[in-house]
Design a protein around this motif. Structure first.
Motif, PDB file in Angstrom:
ATOM      1  N   THR A 187     -57.385   7.285  22.428  1.00  0.00           N
ATOM      2  CA  THR A 187     -57.129   6.396  21.354  1.00  0.00           C
ATOM      3  C   THR A 187     -57.939   5.340  21.245  1.00  0.00           C
ATOM      4  OG1 THR A 187     -54.615   6.984  21.257  1.00  0.00           O
ATOM      5  CG2 THR A 187     -55.366   5.047  19.829  1.00  0.00           C
ATOM      6  N   THR A 238     -58.519  -0.608  18.385  1.00  0.00           N
ATOM      7  CA  THR A 238     -58.407  -1.258  17.015  1.00  0.00           C
ATOM      8  C   THR A 238     -58.281  -2.692  16.971  1.00  0.00           C
ATOM      9  OG1 THR A 238     -56.058  -0.600  16.673  1.00  0.00           O
ATOM     10  CG2 THR A 238     -57.420   1.079  16.213  1.00  0.00           C
ATOM     11  N   ARG A 273     -63.685  10.743  15.988  1.00  0.00           N
ATOM     12  CA  ARG A 273     -62.283  10.418  15.781  1.00  0.00           C
ATOM     13  C   ARG A 273     -62.049   9.036  15.217  1.00  0.00           C
ATOM     14  NH1 ARG A 273     -56.946  10.632  19.669  1.00  0.00           N
ATOM     15  NH2 ARG A 273     -55.845   8.782  18.909  1.00  0.00           N
ATOM     16  N   ASP A 330     -59.385   5.976  14.378  1.00  0.00           N
ATOM     17  CA  ASP A 330     -58.212   5.557  14.668  1.00  0.00           C
ATOM     18  C   ASP A 330     -58.095   4.093  13.663  1.00  0.00           C
ATOM     19  OD1 ASP A 330     -56.507   6.481  17.146  1.00  0.00           O
ATOM     20  OD2 ASP A 330     -58.826   6.621  17.548  1.00  0.00           O
ATOM     21  N   GLN A 355     -55.744   2.429   6.099  1.00  0.00           N
ATOM     22  CA  GLN A 355     -54.563   2.692   6.387  1.00  0.00           C
ATOM     23  C   GLN A 355     -53.393   2.506   5.268  1.00  0.00           C
ATOM     24  OE1 GLN A 355     -52.047   0.354   7.397  1.00  0.00           O
ATOM     25  NE2 GLN A 355     -50.499   2.017   7.799  1.00  0.00           N
ATOM     26  N   VAL A 413     -54.596   8.513  12.241  1.00  0.00           N
ATOM     27  CA  VAL A 413     -55.645   9.137  13.067  1.00  0.00           C
ATOM     28  C   VAL A 413     -56.062  10.253  12.221  1.00  0.00           C
ATOM     29  CG1 VAL A 413     -55.984  10.353  15.164  1.00  0.00           C
ATOM     30  CG2 VAL A 413     -54.267   8.685  15.119  1.00  0.00           C
TER      31      VAL A 413
END
Length: 209
Positions: free
Chosen positions: A58, A61, A89, A91, A151, A158
Motif C-alpha cells: 500500500t 497517502t 499501483r 492508492d 476517490q 486502489v
C-alpha cells in the motif's frame, strides 16, 4: 508465379530463428536516452531484472493529494526496457485526488480493484469523458491527454494501471504551475488567476518566485 529463389528466401526468413535480441535489460548505471536505457551485458542479467515486488504494498497517502503511485517502470524493473509496457499501483485515501496530469509517452489502462474512483480525461478538442469506476471497472486514457482520478465513496480506493511504454513520463498540472520558480506575475498572466490565489497555491505546492 514468384521466382523459386525468392520463395526459398521467404521460407528461410520465416523458419529461421530471429536474429533480434530477446530483451534489452536496462543498465541503470548509464543515463537514459530518448530511446530508453542502454542494454546491460547479457552475462550480467539475472532473474531479478525481470521481477518487481512492490505492487502488493500500500502506498503512503499521507501527503497533500492523499494519494500515492507505486510505479513499476523500467527504473524499478529493468527487464521492461524496450518492451513497450509497464504498470503502476494507485492508492487514493478518502478525500484524495490525482489531479490533472499527462503521460507524454504512453496510453494508460486503469483497473479499479477496491473502492470507487471518479476518473476522466479531456480530449484535444476539449471534450470531457468521465465516469465513476467501481471494483472490476476499467478505463483507458489516450496517450498525452490530460486525465484525473478522484476517490469517491466511503472507503479508500486502489487501482492498477498498465502503460504502453516502459517509461510513460508524468507531468502533474498543479505541480508544473505552482511547484517551481516561475515568477508569480507570469503565472497569473498564463493562468488568469489573481495574485492571492497564485501565492496561496505556490505555498501549498512548494513553489517560489
Amino acid at each position: 508465379m514468384l521466382p523459386i529463389p525468392f520463395l526459398l528466401l521467404l521460407l528461410s526468413s520465416i523458419l529461421s530463428p530471429s536474429s533480434a535480441a530477446d530483451f534489452c535489460v536496462a543498465d541503470l548505471t548509464l543515463p537514459t536516452t530518448p530511446a530508453g536505457f542502454s542494454c546491460k551485458k547479457e552475462s550480467t542479467v539475472t532473474v531479478s531484472d525481470f521481477v518487481f515486488s512492490g505492487l502488493g504494498v500500500t502506498g503512503n497517502t499521507n501527503n497533500t493529494l492523499k494519494a500515492a503511485v507505486t510505479p513499476a517502470f523500467s527504473s524499478q524493473c529493468p527487464g521492461l526496457n524496450g518492451l513497450g509496457i509497464s504498470a503502476a499501483r494507485l492508492d487514493i485515501a478518502i478525500g484524495g485526488v490525482v489531479p490533472l496530469h499527462t503521460h507524454p509517452a504512453a496510453s494508460e489502462f486503469l483497473v479499479v480493484t477496491q473502492g470507487a474512483i471518479l476518473a476522466g480525461f479531456i480530449s484535444s478538442s476539449n471534450s470531457v469523458y468521465y465516469k465513476t469506476l467501481y471494483k472490476g471497472d476499467a478505463m483507458v486514457f489516450p496517450r498525452g491527454l490530460l486525465h484525473f482520478q478522484v476517490q469517491t465513496g466511503r472507503s479508500p480506493a486502489v487501482a492498477f494501471g498498465s502503460f504502453s511504454s516502459p517509461n510513460p513520463g508524468l507531468q502533474i498540472v498543479p505541480f508544473a504551475l505552482f511547484a517551481n520558480s516561475l515568477p508569480t506575475p507570469l503565472v497569473e498572466k498564463v493562468t488568469f488567476l489573481d495574485d492571492a490565489e497564485v501565492k496561496k497555491l505556490k505555498k501549498v505546492f512548494g513553489g517560489t518566485g
